[in-house]
Scaffold this active site. Structure first.
Site, short mmCIF file in Angstrom:
data_model
loop_
_atom_site.label_atom_id
_atom_site.label_comp_id
_atom_site.label_asym_id
_atom_site.label_seq_id
_atom_site.Cartn_x
_atom_site.Cartn_y
_atom_site.Cartn_z
CB THR A 25 48.03 43.26 42.95
OG1 THR A 25 47.84 41.85 43.13
CG2 THR A 25 47.91 43.61 41.47
CE1 TYR A 108 42.09 42.36 34.80
CE2 TYR A 108 40.01 42.82 35.91
CZ TYR A 108 41.02 41.94 35.56
OH TYR A 108 40.94 40.63 35.94
CG ASP A 145 47.40 37.07 42.28
OD1 ASP A 145 48.13 37.08 43.28
OD2 ASP A 145 46.30 37.67 42.24
CG HIS A 149 44.43 35.40 45.90
ND1 HIS A 149 45.06 35.60 47.12
CD2 HIS A 149 44.96 36.32 45.06
CE1 HIS A 149 45.92 36.60 47.01
NE2 HIS A 149 45.89 37.05 45.78
CG ASP A 193 51.97 40.89 41.56
OD1 ASP A 193 52.06 39.67 41.33
OD2 ASP A 193 50.88 41.44 41.86
CG HIS A 194 52.49 39.06 45.16
ND1 HIS A 194 51.81 37.87 45.25
CD2 HIS A 194 51.57 40.00 44.83
CE1 HIS A 194 50.52 38.08 45.01
NE2 HIS A 194 50.35 39.36 44.73
#
Length: 355
Positions: A25, A108, A145, A149, A193-194
């Protein structure tokens, strides 16, 4: 995903966005807004050790400017050209770099809904009548994301529900931009991001089975582990190099140039790279996350980049090219901290699929 398809039907779709190494991230989010590889912007991993200050980085203490100040993100670069900017929970956007932040930012807070985040961003873009709106804004959203996970990308029931939520949020974005009159007047880019691959408790690489724990300290773990040898570097490397057939060990000086992950003092003396689907743990009893990101070359790690009104995007992009300053509304300089090779915004290399 009908809303996402509608978005790129109005503009363009880049099917694969090459990540930077490592595919986690913080490194990739900072590459998206600096145009730099991780070795150049200094945000190298989720956990880091700085040998000069002897400080440790993790998500809970991530606001120290030390970690973010090796590069300048877009929300600061645009300020230099006279534009106001905003960042809604984007990693690093609440950090003061050179005594500056974006004009507007929000730290955040996972409890803030997507609708609330979007409402702030559109308000900042519109301005308040007393001052002009922002010319650049970045918005971060955790899904898919977070759920990847938890459930793993192969849990189609759970992930289908999450992807519908993501698409609903894209629909909310389109609706809000139409309601405020912004639709058709701003460039919109949606990306990640991925990617992610499935992990398994049957595919674990236990480092303590290969050498005694007194010989090393783990700075960061899977899928790319950063190792700080306590004793002879070459001896520790020799043991790790033959540790497991599904793990590759590199001395820092031998890390392949194609990874752009060598020229920074925060990169540890040994890094370990697990094959896709395998997880590196330190000792027995540690669990693997169900979903993990892997090497930037693997097809499972590439994110799409749908956009609205983004003129002449190339058919393939790297995260470094995503932040190319030449697409800003006025000329701004190359990324701060960029070596000359990166100031040319290189094209991504060939893509190699993993197992």
């Amino acid at each position: 995903m009908p809303n996402l398809k509608f978005l790129y039907s109005q503009g363009v779709l880049v099917e694969q966005l090459n990540n930077v190494f490592i595919t986690k991230t913080f490194p990739n989010h900072y590459s998206l807004v600096t145009g730099l590889y991780a070795e150049s912007h200094g945000m190298l991993a989720s956990y880091m050790y700085d040998p000069v200050s002897h400080k440790h980085f993790n998500a809970s203490n991530g606001t120290d400017p030390l970690w973010w100040s090796e590069a300048q993100p877009l929300w600061l670069t645009a300020l230099d050209s006279g534009y106001k900017t905003a960042a809604m929970m984007w990693p690093g956007s609440d950090v003061t770099i050179g005594n500056r932040t974006a004009t507007h930012f929000h730290r955040y807070d996972a409890s803030v809904t997507f609708q609330q985040r979007l409402g702030n961003v559109t308000k900042w873009i519109l301005g308040d009548g007393k001052e002009p709106g922002v010319k650049f804004a970045a918005l971060y959203w955790e899904e898919p994301d977070r759920s990847g996970h938890i459930f793993g990308p192969e849990n189609t029931t759970a992930m289908s529900k999450v992807l519908k939520e993501v698409d609903d949020n894209i629909g909310l974005l389109i609706s809000e931009l139409n309601r405020t009159g912004l639709w058709g007047h701003i460039n919109i880019m949606v990306t990640s991001d991925h990617g992610m691959a499935q992990c398994s408790a049957d595919r674990l690489i236990r480092l303590d089975h290969c050498l005694h724990p007194d010989n090393y300290t783990v700075v960061d773990l899977s899928p790319v582990a950063a190792i700080f040898p306590r004793n002879d570097v070459e001896a520790v490397y020799a043991l790790l190099n033959k540790c497991h057939p599904n793990m590759t060990a590199y001395l820092k000086k031998a890390i392949p140039d194609r990874l752009h992950y060598k020229n920074n003092e925060r990169i540890q003396q040994i890094i370990l790279i697990a094959d896709e689907g395998w997880t590196i743990i330190k000792q027995e009893g540690q669990a693997a996350k169900i979903g993990r990101s892997w090497l930037r070359q693997l097809l499972t790690q590439h994110a799409p980049l749908p956009s609205r009104d983004w003129a002449q995007l190339p058919s393939g992009l790297s995260n470094e090219q995503f932040a190319d300053r030449r697409h800003l509304p006025a000329h701004v300089p190359p990324p701060v901290g960029a070596p000359k090779a990166q100031q040319r915004y290189p094209r991504p290399g060939p893509v190699h699929a993993g197992c």
